[in-house]
Scaffold this motif. Structure first.
Motif, mmCIF file in Angstrom:
data_model
loop_
_atom_site.group_PDB
_atom_site.id
_atom_site.type_symbol
_atom_site.label_atom_id
_atom_site.label_comp_id
_atom_site.label_asym_id
_atom_site.label_seq_id
_atom_site.Cartn_x
_atom_site.Cartn_y
_atom_site.Cartn_z
ATOM 1 N N GLY A 36 0.800 -1.218 0.000
ATOM 2 C CA GLY A 36 0.000 0.000 0.000
ATOM 3 C C GLY A 36 0.829 1.262 0.000
ATOM 4 N N LEU A 37 2.060 1.175 -0.546
ATOM 5 C CA LEU A 37 2.981 2.302 -0.562
ATOM 6 C C LEU A 37 3.151 2.828 -1.981
ATOM 7 N N PRO A 38 3.584 4.073 -2.129
ATOM 8 C CA PRO A 38 3.872 4.580 -3.479
ATOM 9 C C PRO A 38 5.071 3.870 -4.078
ATOM 10 N N ARG A 39 5.158 3.852 -5.401
ATOM 11 C CA ARG A 39 6.253 3.161 -6.082
ATOM 12 C C ARG A 39 7.613 3.705 -5.637
ATOM 13 N N THR A 40 7.661 5.004 -5.332
ATOM 14 C CA THR A 40 8.933 5.584 -4.907
ATOM 15 C C THR A 40 9.456 4.932 -3.626
ATOM 16 N N ALA A 41 8.554 4.471 -2.772
ATOM 17 C CA ALA A 41 8.989 3.786 -1.548
ATOM 18 C C ALA A 41 9.717 2.486 -1.894
ATOM 19 N N GLY A 42 9.262 1.817 -2.936
ATOM 20 C CA GLY A 42 9.936 0.609 -3.394
ATOM 21 C C GLY A 42 11.326 0.919 -3.934
ATOM 22 N N HIS A 43 11.444 2.011 -4.669
ATOM 23 C CA HIS A 43 12.749 2.399 -5.198
ATOM 24 C C HIS A 43 13.704 2.786 -4.071
ATOM 25 N N LYS A 44 13.185 3.448 -3.056
ATOM 26 C CA LYS A 44 14.019 3.822 -1.911
ATOM 27 C C LYS A 44 14.537 2.573 -1.201
ATOM 28 N N GLN A 45 13.651 1.608 -0.968
ATOM 29 C CA GLN A 45 14.075 0.361 -0.338
ATOM 30 C C GLN A 45 15.041 -0.389 -1.244
ATOM 31 N N GLY A 46 14.793 -0.330 -2.538
ATOM 32 C CA GLY A 46 15.684 -0.983 -3.492
ATOM 33 C C GLY A 46 17.088 -0.395 -3.464
ATOM 34 N N ALA A 47 17.188 0.917 -3.249
ATOM 35 C CA ALA A 47 18.499 1.554 -3.131
ATOM 36 C C ALA A 47 19.251 1.035 -1.913
ATOM 37 N N ASP A 48 18.538 0.847 -0.812
ATOM 38 C CA ASP A 48 19.178 0.278 0.384
ATOM 39 C C ASP A 48 19.656 -1.145 0.114
ATOM 40 N N THR A 49 18.910 -1.869 -0.724
ATOM 41 C CA THR A 49 19.317 -3.227 -1.083
ATOM 42 C C THR A 49 20.604 -3.217 -1.893
ATOM 43 N N ILE A 50 20.824 -2.186 -2.703
ATOM 44 C CA ILE A 50 22.087 -2.070 -3.438
ATOM 45 C C ILE A 50 23.249 -2.082 -2.456
ATOM 46 N N ARG A 51 23.135 -1.334 -1.398
ATOM 47 C CA ARG A 51 24.183 -1.300 -0.381
ATOM 48 C C ARG A 51 24.392 -2.686 0.211
ATOM 49 N N THR A 52 23.301 -3.359 0.585
ATOM 50 C CA THR A 52 23.383 -4.682 1.200
ATOM 51 C C THR A 52 24.077 -5.686 0.291
ATOM 52 N N VAL A 53 23.662 -5.724 -0.965
ATOM 53 C CA VAL A 53 24.181 -6.715 -1.905
ATOM 54 C C VAL A 53 25.620 -6.379 -2.313
ATOM 55 N N ALA A 54 25.936 -5.097 -2.451
ATOM 56 C CA ALA A 54 27.306 -4.711 -2.794
ATOM 57 C C ALA A 54 28.277 -5.122 -1.693
ATOM 58 N N LEU A 55 27.913 -4.873 -0.450
ATOM 59 C CA LEU A 55 28.785 -5.259 0.657
ATOM 60 C C LEU A 55 28.951 -6.775 0.708
ATOM 61 N N ALA A 56 27.862 -7.501 0.456
ATOM 62 C CA ALA A 56 27.928 -8.966 0.475
ATOM 63 C C ALA A 56 28.810 -9.487 -0.649
ATOM 64 N N ALA A 57 28.636 -8.939 -1.852
ATOM 65 C CA ALA A 57 29.446 -9.378 -2.999
ATOM 66 C C ALA A 57 30.922 -9.098 -2.747
ATOM 67 N N ASN A 58 31.215 -7.951 -2.178
ATOM 68 C CA ASN A 58 32.597 -7.596 -1.853
ATOM 69 C C ASN A 58 33.194 -8.595 -0.858
ATOM 70 N N GLU A 59 32.418 -8.931 0.151
ATOM 71 C CA GLU A 59 32.863 -9.874 1.176
ATOM 72 C C GLU A 59 33.090 -11.272 0.601
ATOM 73 N N LEU A 60 32.262 -11.666 -0.357
ATOM 74 C CA LEU A 60 32.339 -13.009 -0.928
ATOM 75 C C LEU A 60 33.434 -13.157 -1.976
ATOM 76 N N GLY A 61 34.010 -12.062 -2.405
ATOM 77 C CA GLY A 61 35.111 -12.136 -3.360
ATOM 78 C C GLY A 61 34.726 -11.934 -4.804
ATOM 79 N N VAL A 62 33.538 -11.398 -5.057
ATOM 80 C CA VAL A 62 33.129 -11.072 -6.427
ATOM 81 C C VAL A 62 33.980 -9.896 -6.916
#
Length: 232
Positions: free
Chosen positions: A24-50
């Motif tokens: 029940g949120l605006p699409r922009t809220a999804g994009h904002k959460q998606g941006a936070d996911t970029i941080r999460t996945v980038a840190l994980a990929a860095n840690e895993l040796g990608v």
């Protein structure tokens, strides 16, 4: 977890809008959460040796979306880097981009170029944002650049390896992941995906995390990559 890790991973970050709508949120809220996911996945990929992580952040077709959504997407790099650039620096992550940045507002261009410059000496994961990117356009621009060089006297002896250097992304991709259940490539890295392993997960991008990335990598590790040959 460091053996047989894909060195280059590309992700189509799909499902932000649907994730928001379900809540029940605006699409922009999804994009904002998606941006936070970029941080999460980038840190994980860095840690895993990608070695390189390429994220489809804004396609050439995304300009067709409603004006207010496009406006928010143009502001998102500024919000993201203002929040996370220090952490990216601390983790030795290098930021690059692939695409035609010139169409974006000057403020957006400055933010992205500043992130690229500030992290240029880092030696960990390369976090590449595909922004105003379309693969057919990328290939066309590469062909035009090569044709101009031939016209100006270059010998016409192009190889596949040579042509890769005319693209925004010169590397072959080991693993391509698309989130949110859609099963198509959507004009993303058509040349570079020639021998990639493809994984389509139903998890929406805002819910994608380190655990989901590890699942995809584990599946990749069990794939039999023959590159047109036979299994030994």
């Amino acid at each position: 977890m460091n053996d047989n890790i894909p060195q280059t991973i590309a992700i189509i970050m799909d499902g932000n809008g649907r994730w928001a709508k379900q809540r029940g949120l605006p699409r922009t809220a999804g994009h904002k959460q998606g941006a936070d996911t970029i941080r999460t996945v980038a840190l994980a990929a860095n840690e895993l040796g990608v070695k390189k992580l390429i994220l489809y952040a804004f396609s050439t077709e995304n300009w067709k979306r409603p004006e207010d959504e496009v406006g928010y997407l143009c502001k998102l790099p500024g919000l993201f880097f203002n929040k996370y650039i220090r952490e990216l620096m601390e983790k030795n992550i290098r930021v690059t981009f692939a695409g035609e940045l010139e169409r974006f507002p000057s403020d957006t261009q400055k933010v992205i170029n500043r992130a690229v410059n500030d992290t240029s000496h880092n030696t960990g994961l390369e976090l590449c944002l595909a922004i105003n990117y379309g693969s057919r356009r990328e290939i066309l621009l590469g062909i035009q650049k090569y044709a101009d060089e031939v016209k100006n006297g270059r010998k016409n002896n192009l190889t596949e390896e040579d042509f890769s250097q005319y693209l925004f992304v010169p590397e072959d991709i080991d693993l391509m992941i698309r989130t949110s259940g859609e099963v198509r490539i959507s004009n993303f890295l058509l040349w570079q995906l020639a021998y990639s392993e493809l994984i389509f997960t139903p998890v929406a991008w805002p819910d994608f995390n380190k655990e989901e990335l590890v699942k995809c990598i584990e599946e990749f590790k069990h794939r039999d990559r023959r590159f047109g040959g036979l299994t030994k």
